[in-house]
Design a protein around this motif. Sequence first.
Motif, PDB file in Angstrom:
ATOM      1  N   THR A 171      -1.600   9.165  -2.219  1.00  0.00           N
ATOM      2  CA  THR A 171      -1.433   8.757  -3.615  1.00  0.00           C
ATOM      3  C   THR A 171      -2.799   8.715  -4.292  1.00  0.00           C
ATOM      4  O   THR A 171      -3.153   7.733  -4.946  1.00  0.00           O
ATOM      5  CB  THR A 171      -0.741   7.385  -3.703  1.00  0.00           C
ATOM      6  OG1 THR A 171      -1.367   6.485  -2.776  1.00  0.00           O
ATOM      7  CG2 THR A 171       0.722   7.482  -3.378  1.00  0.00           C
ATOM      8  N   SER A 175      -4.630   5.650  -2.002  1.00  0.00           N
ATOM      9  CA  SER A 175      -3.988   5.901  -0.702  1.00  0.00           C
ATOM     10  C   SER A 175      -4.342   4.849   0.338  1.00  0.00           C
ATOM     11  O   SER A 175      -3.492   4.436   1.135  1.00  0.00           O
ATOM     12  CB  SER A 175      -4.386   7.284  -0.183  1.00  0.00           C
ATOM     13  OG  SER A 175      -3.985   8.306  -1.059  1.00  0.00           O
ATOM     14  N   ASP A 178      -2.360   1.748  -0.462  1.00  0.00           N
ATOM     15  CA  ASP A 178      -0.921   1.976  -0.336  1.00  0.00           C
ATOM     16  C   ASP A 178      -0.490   2.133   1.121  1.00  0.00           C
ATOM     17  O   ASP A 178       0.624   1.753   1.483  1.00  0.00           O
ATOM     18  CB  ASP A 178      -0.515   3.203  -1.146  1.00  0.00           C
ATOM     19  CG  ASP A 178      -0.772   3.030  -2.633  1.00  0.00           C
ATOM     20  OD1 ASP A 178      -0.803   1.875  -3.098  1.00  0.00           O
ATOM     21  OD2 ASP A 178      -0.960   4.039  -3.336  1.00  0.00           O
ATOM     22  N   SER A 274       2.511   2.927 -11.714  1.00  0.00           N
ATOM     23  CA  SER A 274       2.004   4.176 -12.292  1.00  0.00           C
ATOM     24  C   SER A 274       1.934   4.009 -13.798  1.00  0.00           C
ATOM     25  O   SER A 274       2.816   3.402 -14.402  1.00  0.00           O
ATOM     26  CB  SER A 274       2.922   5.344 -11.943  1.00  0.00           C
ATOM     27  OG  SER A 274       2.542   6.506 -12.655  1.00  0.00           O
ATOM     28  N   PHE A 412      -2.021   6.170 -10.655  1.00  0.00           N
ATOM     29  CA  PHE A 412      -1.689   5.146  -9.665  1.00  0.00           C
ATOM     30  C   PHE A 412      -2.577   3.914  -9.824  1.00  0.00           C
ATOM     31  O   PHE A 412      -3.803   4.037  -9.977  1.00  0.00           O
ATOM     32  CB  PHE A 412      -1.852   5.706  -8.250  1.00  0.00           C
ATOM     33  CG  PHE A 412      -0.967   6.892  -7.970  1.00  0.00           C
ATOM     34  CD1 PHE A 412       0.401   6.732  -7.852  1.00  0.00           C
ATOM     35  CD2 PHE A 412      -1.499   8.159  -7.832  1.00  0.00           C
ATOM     36  CE1 PHE A 412       1.226   7.824  -7.606  1.00  0.00           C
ATOM     37  CE2 PHE A 412      -0.685   9.260  -7.582  1.00  0.00           C
ATOM     38  CZ  PHE A 412       0.681   9.089  -7.469  1.00  0.00           C
TER      39      PHE A 412
END
Length: 426
Positions: A171, A175, A178, A274, A412
């Motif tokens: 992402t 990332s 997440d 988002s 994100f």
Amino acid sequence: MSGGTGRRVVITGIGVTAPGGAGIKEFWQLLADGRTATRRISLFDPAPFRSQVAAEVDFDAEAAGLTPQEIRRMDRAAQLAVVTAREAVADSGLPFEQLDPTRTGVTIGSAVGATMGLDEEYCTVSDGGRLELVDHTYAVPHLYDYMTPSSFAAEVAWAVGAEGPASVVSTGCTSGLDSIGYATEVLREGAADVMIAGATDAPISPITVACFDAIKATTPRNDDPEHASRPFDASRNGFVLGEGSAVFVLETAESARRRGAHIYAEVAGYATRSNAFHMTGLRPDGKEMAEAIRVAMAQARVNADEIDYINAHGSGTKQNDRHETAAFKRSLGDAAYQIPVSSIKSMVGHSLGAVGSIELAASALAMEHHVVPPTANLHTPDPECDLDYTPLTAREQRIDTVLSVGSGFGGFQSAVVLARPDRSER
């Protein structure tokens, strides 16, 4: 994300391979000292590029314990992940050989996958770019693994003997946060007993540097690499690319206490949002990041005045720094002015998908040592960034709860709350 069964998830092992030193001791010492690991790029000749500085890892794969076959098979990012995972496993003290392998999972975050391997292999099969029709016979035998980032999770799983849930989270620059959030949910819902989770990226390659040059996101301050990364400073002019990996051993608080494990922190809250706005742009009001922060804090059951330290995304671009400052004010209210904030990207650069996990490692170690790492190179604060950004020097203070945030291309916005497990008993 839901709270699953309500099982509390804690960090019992940390591994870090980052610019300035391999291992959690060297990593933390760099941050506590406020030293920078940014320098002129040495992995290739950067002369043709606008930005020629980066935060590189001094990484010797053989010295780090990888076999010649592993080195041949794996891209640099995968190598970093495997070495770092082994450190985390050793740090946790878990007897992995006695665990049920089907109840041990892996989640690895990465924004750009095997960038270095793909870049190098394209140069090889195209004869330095001269062939329009490339000759695949010159490629390494494991080129397919470079094209599928899921190979990162597979390599880590093989290294630790995990046969449970395995995945890669990609992402963008969130990332690394997440992947921890996802792994925490797997444990909460009871789908695994132990998760090896973190992130890795090794993006310092000509193609990546060229891409960021094109949008002028990276700094052109090539004459002073050591001071090139300047989050929240009025003179900042772009981020400094980095590389590295951080991996954690996550398990339930119940199992950790039962075996007398050292607990660094509880992953008390996580949320992601988002902005559905722009591929690289950010709304100035920080609404989506503020919402991620609000939800993560609600899940952790902490109020704004209970946050002791904020580990900022702090990339060193005007757009991000101002957006993030607005998000803190929007989500935390007046308390935002009382909480120390810092960006370790000022010292270790921006390793894209890996940096969220590297920053969570810094957050957990800040709690461990009760020290707020500084924002290096912050001499002249941007007037629009008027919070306490801990300039230049680390600060000793009690830290029981940390908020760490990330922002990534694609819109994100993620937030993680780490807390001392016994905070409710204090």
